[in-house]
Design an enzyme around this catalytic site. Structure first.
Site, PDB file in Angstrom:
ATOM      1  N   PRO A 117       0.762  -1.091   0.180  1.00 14.61           N
ATOM      2  CA  PRO A 117       0.078   0.036  -0.186  1.00 14.61           C
ATOM      3  C   PRO A 117       0.855   1.346   0.057  1.00 14.61           C
ATOM      4  CG  PRO A 117      -0.115  -1.148   2.028  1.00 14.61           C
ATOM      5  CD  PRO A 117       0.434  -2.052   1.418  1.00 14.61           C
ATOM      6  N   ASN A 118       0.373   2.275  -0.677  1.00 17.23           N
ATOM      7  CA  ASN A 118       0.887   3.537  -1.009  1.00 17.23           C
ATOM      8  C   ASN A 118       2.072   3.542  -1.805  1.00 17.23           C
ATOM      9  OD1 ASN A 118      -1.169   4.800   0.856  1.00 17.23           O
ATOM     10  ND2 ASN A 118      -0.403   3.633   2.419  1.00 17.23           N
ATOM     11  N   ARG A 128       5.088  10.926  -2.772  1.00 15.28           N
ATOM     12  CA  ARG A 128       4.909  10.623  -1.318  1.00 15.28           C
ATOM     13  C   ARG A 128       5.971  10.981  -0.578  1.00 15.28           C
ATOM     14  NH1 ARG A 128       4.886   4.746   1.239  1.00 15.28           N
ATOM     15  NH2 ARG A 128       3.982   5.365   3.278  1.00 15.28           N
ATOM     16  N   TYR A 154      10.898   8.959   1.339  1.00 11.93           N
ATOM     17  CA  TYR A 154      11.007   7.833   0.319  1.00 11.93           C
ATOM     18  C   TYR A 154      11.577   8.184  -1.012  1.00 11.93           C
ATOM     19  CZ  TYR A 154       7.585   6.078   3.508  1.00 11.93           C
ATOM     20  OH  TYR A 154       7.030   5.343   4.404  1.00 11.93           O
ATOM     21  N   ASN A 197       8.205  -5.583  -0.372  1.00 12.37           N
ATOM     22  CA  ASN A 197       8.001  -4.075   0.300  1.00 12.37           C
ATOM     23  C   ASN A 197       6.326  -4.299   0.749  1.00 12.37           C
ATOM     24  OD1 ASN A 197       7.614  -1.880   1.963  1.00 12.37           O
ATOM     25  ND2 ASN A 197       8.641  -0.693   0.301  1.00 12.37           N
ATOM     26  N   ALA A 233       3.016  -0.354   5.212  1.00 14.16           N
ATOM     27  CA  ALA A 233       2.399  -0.447   6.575  1.00 14.16           C
ATOM     28  C   ALA A 233       1.964  -1.826   6.986  1.00 14.16           C
ATOM     29  CB  ALA A 233       1.274   0.567   6.618  1.00 14.16           C
ATOM     30  N   HIS A 286       3.869  -3.922   9.450  1.00 16.72           N
ATOM     31  CA  HIS A 286       3.673  -3.845  10.890  1.00 16.72           C
ATOM     32  C   HIS A 286       2.371  -4.205  11.689  1.00 16.72           C
ATOM     33  CE1 HIS A 286       6.964  -1.270   9.613  1.00 16.72           C
ATOM     34  NE2 HIS A 286       6.126  -0.503   8.982  1.00 16.72           N
ATOM     35  N   ASP A 312       1.214 -15.220   7.450  1.00 14.28           N
ATOM     36  CA  ASP A 312       0.901 -16.469   7.408  1.00 14.28           C
ATOM     37  C   ASP A 312       0.914 -17.045   5.775  1.00 14.28           C
ATOM     38  OD1 ASP A 312       0.371 -16.983   9.859  1.00 14.28           O
ATOM     39  OD2 ASP A 312      -1.740 -16.606   9.992  1.00 14.28           O
ATOM     40  N   GLU A 355      12.470  -9.081   2.882  1.00 13.27           N
ATOM     41  CA  GLU A 355      11.827  -8.104   3.211  1.00 13.27           C
ATOM     42  C   GLU A 355      12.582  -6.710   2.760  1.00 13.27           C
ATOM     43  OE1 GLU A 355      10.886  -7.806   7.394  1.00 13.27           O
ATOM     44  OE2 GLU A 355       9.650  -5.895   7.019  1.00 13.27           O
ATOM     45  N   HIS A 393      12.431  -2.368   2.379  1.00 15.34           N
ATOM     46  CA  HIS A 393      12.033  -1.017   2.964  1.00 15.34           C
ATOM     47  C   HIS A 393      12.679   0.112   2.355  1.00 15.34           C
ATOM     48  CE1 HIS A 393       8.693  -2.709   5.569  1.00 15.34           C
ATOM     49  NE2 HIS A 393       9.756  -3.211   6.074  1.00 15.34           N
ATOM     50  N   MET A 394      12.081   1.174   1.712  1.00 18.53           N
ATOM     51  CA  MET A 394      12.993   2.371   1.416  1.00 18.53           C
ATOM     52  C   MET A 394      13.723   3.118   2.700  1.00 18.53           C
ATOM     53  SD  MET A 394      11.951   2.744  -2.068  1.00 18.53           S
ATOM     54  CE  MET A 394      12.102   4.391  -2.541  1.00 18.53           C
ATOM     55  N   SER A 395      12.829   3.229   3.533  1.00 20.42           N
ATOM     56  CA  SER A 395      13.377   3.914   4.665  1.00 20.42           C
ATOM     57  C   SER A 395      13.767   2.858   5.934  1.00 20.42           C
ATOM     58  CB  SER A 395      12.129   4.962   5.396  1.00 20.42           C
ATOM     59  OG  SER A 395      11.230   3.874   5.807  1.00 20.42           O
ATOM     60  N   ARG A 400      12.841   5.111  12.676  1.00 25.80           N
ATOM     61  CA  ARG A 400      11.421   5.757  12.620  1.00 25.80           C
ATOM     62  C   ARG A 400      10.682   5.655  13.833  1.00 25.80           C
ATOM     63  NH1 ARG A 400       8.725   5.242   6.998  1.00 25.80           N
ATOM     64  NH2 ARG A 400       7.824   7.155   7.633  1.00 25.80           N
ATOM     65  N   ARG A 413       6.900   1.294  13.617  1.00 31.84           N
ATOM     66  CA  ARG A 413       7.487   0.798  12.558  1.00 31.84           C
ATOM     67  C   ARG A 413       8.444  -0.185  12.973  1.00 31.84           C
ATOM     68  NH1 ARG A 413       5.273   4.089   8.248  1.00 31.84           N
ATOM     69  NH2 ARG A 413       4.659   5.988   9.163  1.00 31.84           N
TER      70      ARG A 413
HETATM   71  C1  DHK Z   1       6.907   1.891   3.273  1.00 30.18           C
HETATM   72  C2  DHK Z   1       5.677   2.301   4.075  1.00 30.18           C
HETATM   73  O1  DHK Z   1       4.495   2.440   3.237  1.00 30.18           O
HETATM   74  C3  DHK Z   1       5.641   2.378   5.486  1.00 30.18           C
HETATM   75  O2  DHK Z   1       4.414   2.158   6.110  1.00 30.18           O
HETATM   76  C4  DHK Z   1       6.615   1.665   6.020  1.00 30.18           C
HETATM   77  C5  DHK Z   1       8.015   1.436   4.092  1.00 30.18           C
HETATM   78  C6  DHK Z   1       8.201   1.953   5.491  1.00 30.18           C
HETATM   79  C7  DHK Z   1       9.413   1.837   3.393  1.00 30.18           C
HETATM   80  O3  DHK Z   1      10.251   2.472   3.911  1.00 30.18           O
HETATM   81  O4  DHK Z   1       9.564   1.298   2.045  1.00 30.18           O
HETATM   82  O5  DHK Z   1       6.739   1.670   7.495  1.00 30.18           O
END
Ligand code: DHK
Length: 149
Positions: free
Chosen positions: A10-11, A18, A23, A74, A77, A80, A87, A98, A100-102, A107, A111
């Protein structure tokens, strides 16, 4: 040739616009193109998929069984919060890296916990778009060491 699915949650479709201070400026399309191109240089096939929906991500993980040799995930959210994604990964027995960009550990405390981490081969975070390239290298090396294809 091994096949790797790069799965974004998501997102992440909003990458590029964003919160660029968190990011970066790379769009999802650029990121996916970079993954496919890097796959070619290291000799793996890369397919990509993004969804904002937990069930669609679960379906994609299920469908990866028999179609791909591993997954770079990735989960945004959902990392978390989603026991269902955890599962799904346990159910398909495919190696998952796994990403993550950040740096999620630098943070907010909510997270710091990942439901993906306990069922993943490993976690790479904090390197922006490069996290995916590093994950591809790590997963491709793992698949080569494991043998097959
Ligand atoms: C991306 C998200 O959308 C956040 O909800 C995560 C992650 C971190 C990222 O860093 O790619 O907490």
């Amino acid at each position: 040739m091994h096949s790797i699915l790069v799965l974004n949650g998501p997102n992440l479709n909003l990458l590029g616009t964003r919160q660029p201070e968190v990011y970066g400026h790379t769009t999802l399309q650029m990121l996916e193109d970079q993954c496919v191109a890097h796959g070619k240089t290291i000799g793996v096939t890369v397919e990509t998929f993004q969804s904002n929906h937990e069930g669609a991500l679960i379906d994609a993980i299920h469908a990866a069984r028999g179609a791909h040799d591993g997954i770079i995930l990735n989960a945004g959210a959902y990392s978390h919060s989603s026991i269902a994604l955890m599962d799904a990964i346990s159910s398909v027995q495919l190696p998952v890296v796994e990403v993550h960009m950040s740096n999620i550990h630098a943070r907010e405390s909510f997270r710091h916990r990942s439901y993906i981490a306990p069922v993943a081969l490993g976690q790479i975070c904090g390197f922006g778009a490069r996290s995916y390239v590093l994950a591809l290298d790590a997963l491709a090396a793992h698949l080569r060491e494991k043998g097959g294809a």
